[in-house]
Structure formats: structure tokens, C-alpha cells
Design an enzyme around this catalytic site. Structure first.
Site, PDB file in Angstrom:
ATOM      1  N   HIS A  63      -5.296   2.544  -9.252  1.00 25.49           N
ATOM      2  CA  HIS A  63      -5.746   1.389  -9.770  1.00 25.49           C
ATOM      3  C   HIS A  63      -4.759   0.437 -10.370  1.00 25.49           C
ATOM      4  CE1 HIS A  63      -5.555   4.060 -13.522  1.00 25.49           C
ATOM      5  NE2 HIS A  63      -5.912   3.220 -14.255  1.00 25.49           N
ATOM      6  N   HIS A  65      -3.995  -0.680 -13.219  1.00 23.23           N
ATOM      7  CA  HIS A  65      -3.459  -0.769 -14.639  1.00 23.23           C
ATOM      8  C   HIS A  65      -2.131  -0.543 -14.863  1.00 23.23           C
ATOM      9  CE1 HIS A  65      -7.447   0.005 -16.916  1.00 23.23           C
ATOM     10  NE2 HIS A  65      -7.120  -1.248 -17.110  1.00 23.23           N
ATOM     11  N   ASP A  67       0.364   0.947 -16.333  1.00 22.57           N
ATOM     12  CA  ASP A  67       1.053   2.275 -16.524  1.00 22.57           C
ATOM     13  C   ASP A  67       1.017   3.237 -14.987  1.00 22.57           C
ATOM     14  OD1 ASP A  67      -1.897   2.326 -17.048  1.00 22.57           O
ATOM     15  OD2 ASP A  67      -1.395   4.526 -17.985  1.00 22.57           O
TER      16      ASP A  67
END
Ligand SMILES: [Zn+2]
Length: 309
Positions: A63, A65, A67
Site C-alpha cells: 500500500h 503509506h 512507511d
């Protein structure tokens, strides 16, 4: 086949744990390394391993995000600096948007790569089998996070049986072309009339390995489907026992939920990652202990740890 964890922390780096990335090392199988997620600092972690960036042929993103992806531009640029080495192309699989993130980062920083990147973007409607080679098939399914996020199921194709050369020699088969025929499953007749049945000299095919690597997720049936009979399930454990409500609110799982997924799926082994920096080392052993009450073969992984599959 090994998995080496490059970053096992949740959200932000800590001294002990970098943000998400792991390497599936398929060197014996196909002489390649596949990366799953590439958080910031992944290339620094790679420097502490024997992984050579040019061997990284595929990157799978769960995904978007930060991080999980902020390490991509840096890794891709450094991969270009391997002078006098063959610059092999690279494939990136991930949610729609990953291409624009990578190309924008490279463009505004004036980075030029001497190799090609082939992007394979998907959304909710284009999941399922995302890759098939002669040795592996990879499936992706949507998980349940705060943004579109997937888990991957990597299935190695069954391995052919091997020829028992000693047994063939003992049966009086002369070394040479007959060996090749028998290996291909063909029955042969020797000069003295002896019939050699190929099946008696080839071991049964061995089942390929199944490796399930999930992105961030609440407990969901998709995780179970992806992990059915997996040799290894890599599952996030952002929270611990009793934190189910807060885990749900933040789109994550507890160690107990990960253990339930492993149990329901009939997985053989559970590796917990995406560990919050809130956990001290005594909490980590508790995470494992608690999870083991539901699924015994569980382990909380550390950065740079290598696990043989
Ligand atoms: Zn996330």
C-alpha cells in the site's frame, strides 16, 4: 529460499527497527531477490546484508503509506550506480499511484536510471493472479486497512522429481542418452531386453512452497484465504493482546488476531512483523507468548533476521 527482514517496525523508524521492507531471496531457485515494500532507509539496511541490489528484479508494494514506499526513489537511484554491471530491468507491482509516485520523485530530483522499470498497477477490480512465471505464481487480494492495501500469496510451482542415477547404474543402464529419456518419463528397453520403467527411477514431485506476505490490515477473511496452507505467513502485529479495539480503529491487527488467521488458514509458521516502537523487549516476548496460546509456531522477527523457508 529465505526471507530476510530489512525493516520490522510500524509507522516510523526506531533505533532497533526500521520501517517496512523484506527480501524474499530466491537465489537458488531463480537467482533473483524480490522485495516486499520499501520503507525509507531500506537501502541502508541492504548494505548490512549480502543482497546485491541488481539481483532485485521485482518489488511488490502492499500500500502507499509512506512507511512502506518512501525508500523506493533512493533504492532505485542507488541501484543505478553499480558501474560496469549489467543493468537489468525491474518490475514494480503495487496499487494504482505507485507509478506516479516513483516517476515524480525521479523527475523532480533529476534522477536518470540506466535500466527500465515496468510498472504493474492494480486496483480493487484487477486483483487475483498478478504474475505467473515458469516457477512461481503470485496472487494479490485486498485487505482491510485505512487505504487500499493488499496481501500477496507467492506459490512456487511443484518441483520435478529427481532421477536416481545410482539406482539406474545398478540396474545396468549405461550412462548417456538413455538417462535423459528416463528423466523425461520415457520407459526404455535395454539391449539385453530388460525393461526399465521410468517411474521406478524418478522420485515423486515435491510440492512448491507457499509464502504469504500481508500488508497492514485489520483481521479479515482475505488474509485467511491468502494464507491457506502457507509454509510461512508474515503478518503484522502492530498491537498486542487486549488492544483489539484500538487496532480496529487504526486499521491494524493484534498478535492474537494474526495467530487466529494462521490457525484458520492452516499455515505452518507465523512470523510477526510491523512491531510498534512502544514495545520493549519484555513486551516482545509477551507478544510471542500470548500469540503462541492460539498458534504455537510463532516468532516475532527482528531487523536483518533471516528465516529459511
Ligand atoms: Zn499502513
Amino acid at each position: 529460499m529465505d526471507i530476510q527482514f530489512l525493516g520490522t517496525g510500524a509507522g516510523q523508524p526506531s533505533k532497533a527497527r526500521n520501517v517496512s521492507s523484506l527480501a524474499l531471496k530466491l537465489l537458488d531457485e531463480i537467482n533473483e531477490v524480490w522485495l516486499f515494500d520499501c520503507g525509507e532507509g531500506t537501502q541502508n539496511r541492504i548494505l548490512e546484508t549480502t543482497i546485491r541490489p541488481r539481483k532485485v528484479s521485482k518489488i511488490f508494494i502492499t500500500h502507499l503509506h509512506g512507511d512502506h514506499i518512501f525508500g523506493l526513489p533512493g533504492f532505485l537511484s542507488s541501484r543505478a550506480f553499480q558501474a560496469n554491471k549489467e543493468q537489468t530491468d525491474l518490475e514494480i507491482y503495487g496499487p494504482r499511484g505507485i507509478k506516479s509516485f516513483v516517476l515524480t520523485s525521479l523527475r523532480v530530483s533529476g534522477s536518470r536510471l540506466p535500466y527500465k522499470i515496468h510498472f504493474h498497477e492494480f486496483n480493487q477490480d484487477s486483483l487475483g493472479k498478478i504474475l505467473e512465471t515458469d516457477k512461481f505464481t503470485v496472487y494479490a487480494e485486498e485487505l482491510d486497512h485505512t487505504i487500499f492495501c493488499v496481501g500477496y500469496r507467492v506459490m512456487q510451482k511443484d518441483l520435478e522429481g529427481t532421477l536416481d542415477a545410482e539406482k539406474l547404474k545398478a540396474a545396468g543402464v549405461p550412462f548417456g542418452p538413455l538417462f535423459g529419456k528416463i528423466k523425461n518419463g520415457q520407459d526404455v528397453i535395454l539391449e539385453d531386453g530388460t525393461e526399465i520403467k521410468a517411474a521406478d527411477y524418478i522420485s515423486a514431485p515435491r510440492p512448491g512452497k507457499i509464502i504469504t506476505i500481508l500488508g497492514d490490515t485489520r483481521k479479515t477473511n482475505a488474509s485467511v484465504r491468502l494464507a491457506v496452507n502457507a509454509d510461512v505467513l508474515v503478518h503484522e502485529s502492530t498491537y498486542g493482546k487486549g488492544d483489539e479495539k484500538i487496532a480496529r480503529n487504526h486499521g491494524h491487527s493484534t498478535n492474537m488476531q494474526a495467530a487466529q488467521v494462521a490457525t484458520e488458514a492452516g499455515a505452518k509458521r507465523l512470523l510477526l512483523n510491523h512491531i510498534s516502537a512502544r514495545f520493549l523487549s519484555k513486551d516482545i516476548s509477551q507478544l510471542k507468548k500470548d500469540a503462541a496460546t492460539v498458534f504455537e509456531n510463532v516468532h516475532v522477527v527482528k531487523d536483518l533476521e533471516e528465516v529459511e523457508i
